[in-house]
Write an enzyme that holds these catalytic residues in place. Structure first.
Site, mmCIF file in Angstrom:
data_model
loop_
_atom_site.group_PDB
_atom_site.id
_atom_site.type_symbol
_atom_site.label_atom_id
_atom_site.label_comp_id
_atom_site.label_asym_id
_atom_site.label_seq_id
_atom_site.Cartn_x
_atom_site.Cartn_y
_atom_site.Cartn_z
ATOM 1 N N GLU A 402 -15.808 -6.280 -44.012
ATOM 2 C CA GLU A 402 -15.171 -5.253 -43.344
ATOM 3 C C GLU A 402 -13.580 -5.082 -43.646
ATOM 4 O O GLU A 402 -13.075 -6.363 -43.515
ATOM 5 C CB GLU A 402 -15.431 -5.804 -41.780
ATOM 6 C CG GLU A 402 -14.360 -5.070 -40.699
ATOM 7 C CD GLU A 402 -14.516 -5.626 -39.254
ATOM 8 O OE1 GLU A 402 -15.313 -6.667 -39.001
ATOM 9 O OE2 GLU A 402 -13.927 -4.831 -38.560
ATOM 10 N N ASP A 475 -15.495 -9.267 -38.909
ATOM 11 C CA ASP A 475 -14.792 -10.163 -38.060
ATOM 12 C C ASP A 475 -15.821 -10.559 -37.072
ATOM 13 O O ASP A 475 -16.644 -9.810 -36.744
ATOM 14 C CB ASP A 475 -13.553 -9.406 -37.487
ATOM 15 C CG ASP A 475 -12.619 -9.058 -38.426
ATOM 16 O OD1 ASP A 475 -12.345 -9.632 -39.144
ATOM 17 O OD2 ASP A 475 -11.835 -8.060 -38.019
ATOM 18 N N ASP A 477 -15.982 -10.158 -33.985
ATOM 19 C CA ASP A 477 -15.568 -9.384 -32.522
ATOM 20 C C ASP A 477 -16.548 -8.310 -32.404
ATOM 21 O O ASP A 477 -17.555 -8.151 -33.086
ATOM 22 C CB ASP A 477 -14.286 -9.105 -32.663
ATOM 23 C CG ASP A 477 -13.925 -7.967 -33.774
ATOM 24 O OD1 ASP A 477 -14.755 -7.695 -34.159
ATOM 25 O OD2 ASP A 477 -12.726 -7.829 -33.957
#
Ligand code: 0RA
Length: 624
Positions: A402, A475, A477
């Site tokens: 990412e 990540d 998240d």
């Protein structure tokens, strides 16, 4: 004594063994309802409406038959495999094994107007001998057992695992009612399918646009009983065939599956030729006929003819099954096509379209090989991809990362020999319900396809994959979780064999770095969750500091390499499909049009262990 795995799978095996006994009664016409209850005290019970386990005196062994059945392994063919011919045949030993691996087991039998009870404790020792405890007008058996926590690594019965299993049984054994109750959460679910496999196919294709209706054929009369259901869908570019032999899933297919393929092939081609649909001397290839197909074939074969390639029964080997399914599917389908001419033409045109696409793809590939001319995509790839040096493809890893900044760190921290890095810019396209053409216009995905180099859909050839592991690194998240799901949806739709062969992974970056304030660059540990954070604090002792990583970008190249990429120290989750229907259901929630549902799901489920992700189970690297 045979004891299978002692993990969660072994634990649930005890349940399947007991359920199988009740199913056998129902299949033989004794009762039509099976109730499974998960109790609060860690026990589980299964109640059937069968004849009841025999309670008469067994002279040779000088004990009641029921006691014999539960206390001696392989307690004589009379009570197991011969009495039960329909299921996998494994279970005759089931009752005994369950008893042997339980803290206690209570068996209540309703029979001949009486209620009987017997109890064993501590791995099969008779505790309360068989006695009459009441009167009844019902018949059946209630078995309640508490698995021994000294034997199993977990004794936590999982709602979802049992739910999936019972649902699968209910699809296969139409008109038998399964009820699952969980007293821990007060959930209750009932499974009852009047039409069986065609409802299974409907569930598997619930999010897709069908071409024609679901076809279902069954032949319960012959020696080999065959049950088939299938449907073709548009915007699906591969095939999904599930097969069962004697109610056990044959995940590696076998003769019944190849019989289905052969019958399909012959029927479609013969019909097209007979009806002069083809222009020249053409024929359709099997792969073109099966593009977009979802099919289930279940056979019941007498135990003496049911041959398998191995002990695990994952692949059926009986030649009779090939012939029987091949001929049956041919006859049924050619008949159906004759009666549904419009559908037949639609289907054949669809097959011809996929043949043309495949031919074009093949041609493009050969040309590219011959010319070595750089295409636009090649330019993008050489610009973005940091390739691995080794040509030992099986040992190479592709990290899909990412963001460009994390991509940069990954590029400098990687093992250049075997690790390739492909950074993604922004969110990839949601490929759910999108045509292949549209997907191919997406630069990120065409880059991934080209990089992996093994084609897509029916053209996908796993032996050509340039990587042994595809590792998604985002990540920790919700955005990262979303990217994972979008990528997994793509792999699921277009490169499913990568997933079924266990080649797709999720990287797990740490959430914390705990260090000694007095010596931060030498004394530190990483933590992946709150629990290991607490351990880390203890380990470093007084005077600790904490870095909280909000994204991959906050780690430098060395840190990223050491924690997340280095084979020796990293944690990887392997993406694994357990239950095909669960995946379809979850994809529907995650990828369907309802964005709010998706947000809720991600918020509820993504704690970055991904244990409960839409791909049903994700396992630690190395463990299968
Ligand atoms: C052996 C013979 C008979 C029934 C059963 C076993 C039986 C076993 C289980 C286990 C769970 N539920 C069960 N229900 C039945 C037939 C006895 C007869 O002839 O009546």
């Amino acid at each position: 004594m045979y004891i299978g795995a002692t993990n969660s799978s072994g634990l649930h095996h005890l349940v399947w063994e007991i359920v199988d006994n009740g199913v056998d009664e129902a299949v033989n016409g004794y009762g039509s309802k099976i109730t499974v209850t998960i109790h609060k005290d860690g026990s589980l019970s299964v109640e059937d409406e069968g004849r009841g386990i025999p309670v008469d005196w067994h002279k040779e062994s000088n004990m009641p038959a029921i006691q014999l059945i539960f206390s001696t392994l392989h307690s004589g063919g009379k009570f197991n495999s011969k009495a039960y011919s329909t299921s996998a045949g494994l279970h005759g030993v089931g009752a005994t094994v369950t008893n042997a691996l339980s803290e206690w087991i209570d068996i209540t039998v309703f029979r001949d107007g009486k209620v009987y009870h017997i109890r064993f404790e501590n791995g099969g020792n008779l505790k309360v001998p068989l006695e009459v405890v009441g009167k009844t007008n019902k018949h059946g058996t209630l078995i309640r057992f508490k698995p021994d926590k000294a034997v199993f690594s977990t004794v936590d019965f999982k709602w979802e695992t049992i739910y999936n299993h019972l649902q699968e049984e209910a699809f296969l054994l139409k008109k038998i009612r399964f009820i699952l109750k969980d007293e821990r959460s007060n959930q209750v679910h009932e499974f009852y399918y009047e039409k069986g496999l065609s409802e299974y196919v409907a569930a598997l294709t619930q999010n897709k646009e069908a071409i024609g209706e679901i076809l279902s054929f069954d032949d319960p009369s012959s020696e080999i009983k065959i049950d088939v259901a299938m449907v073709w869908c548009s915007k699906v570019y591969d095939e999904s065939i599930l097969s069962y032999a004697n109610s056990v899933r044959t995940s590696d297919g076998g003769t019944h599956e190849s019989g289905l393929r052969a019958g399909l092939n012959r029927a479609v081609n013969d019909w097209a030729i007979q009806n002069k649909v083809f222009k020249e001397n053409q024929k359709l290839e099997g792969a073109d006929i099966r593009e977009g197909l979802t099919a289930i074939v279940a056979v019941k074969i007498p135990e003496d003819k049911a041959l398998y390639e191995s002990q695990t029964k994952a692949k059926l080997d009986s030649p009779e099954a090939y012939t029987a399914v091949n001929n049956f599917v041919y006859d049924q389908l050619i008949h159906y096509l004759a009666e549904h001419k419009e559908f037949a033409l639609d289907l054949i045109h669809k097959c011809e379209a996929s043949r043309d696409v495949r031919a074009a793809a093949r041609k493009a590939k050969e040309q590219a090989r011959g010319q070595k001319k750089a295409t636009k995509i090649d330019a993008v790839i050489s610009d973005k991809l940091a390739a691995a040096q080794s040509k030992d493809y099986k040992n190479n890893e592709l990290f899909i990362v990412e963001g460009d900044s994390a991509g940069g760190s990954a590029k400098s921290g990687r093992d250049r020999m075997h690790q390739a890095i492909l950074p993604l810019r922004g969110k990839p396209l949601n490929t759910f319900g999108v045509t292949m053409e549209r997907m191919l216009q997406n630069v990120e995905f065409s880059t991934i396809i080209q990089t992996i180099g093994a084609g897509i859909g029916q053209n996908f050839d796993i032996t050509e994959a340039k990587y042994g592991k595809i590792i998604i690194m985002t990540d920790a998240d919700t955005d990262g979780a979303h990217i994972q799901i979008l990528l997994l949806t793509f792999f699921y739709n277009y490169m499913k064999p990568l997933i079924t062969n266990g080649m797709v992974y999720i990287a797990c970056p740490p959430l914390y770095r705990i260090y000694k304030k007095s010596d931060p660059s030498h004394k530190f540990v990483y933590a992946w969750d709150e629990e290991s954070l607490e351990e880390g604090k203890k380990k470093i002792g007084p005077g600790y500091g904490i870095n909280r990583y909000k994204g991959l970008g906050e780690m430098n190249a060395d840190q990223l390499a050491n924690t997340t990429m280095d084979k020796k120290t990293r944690k990887l989750l392997r993406v694994h499909i357990n239950d095909p229907l669960t995946v379809e259901n979850k994809i529907n929630v995650l990828m369907g049009n309802d964005a709010s549902q998706r947000r809720d799901w991600i918020a509820d489920n993504v704690s970055f262990t991904l244990e409960d992700s839409f791909i049903d189970e994700v396992k630690k690297e190395g463990k299968r």
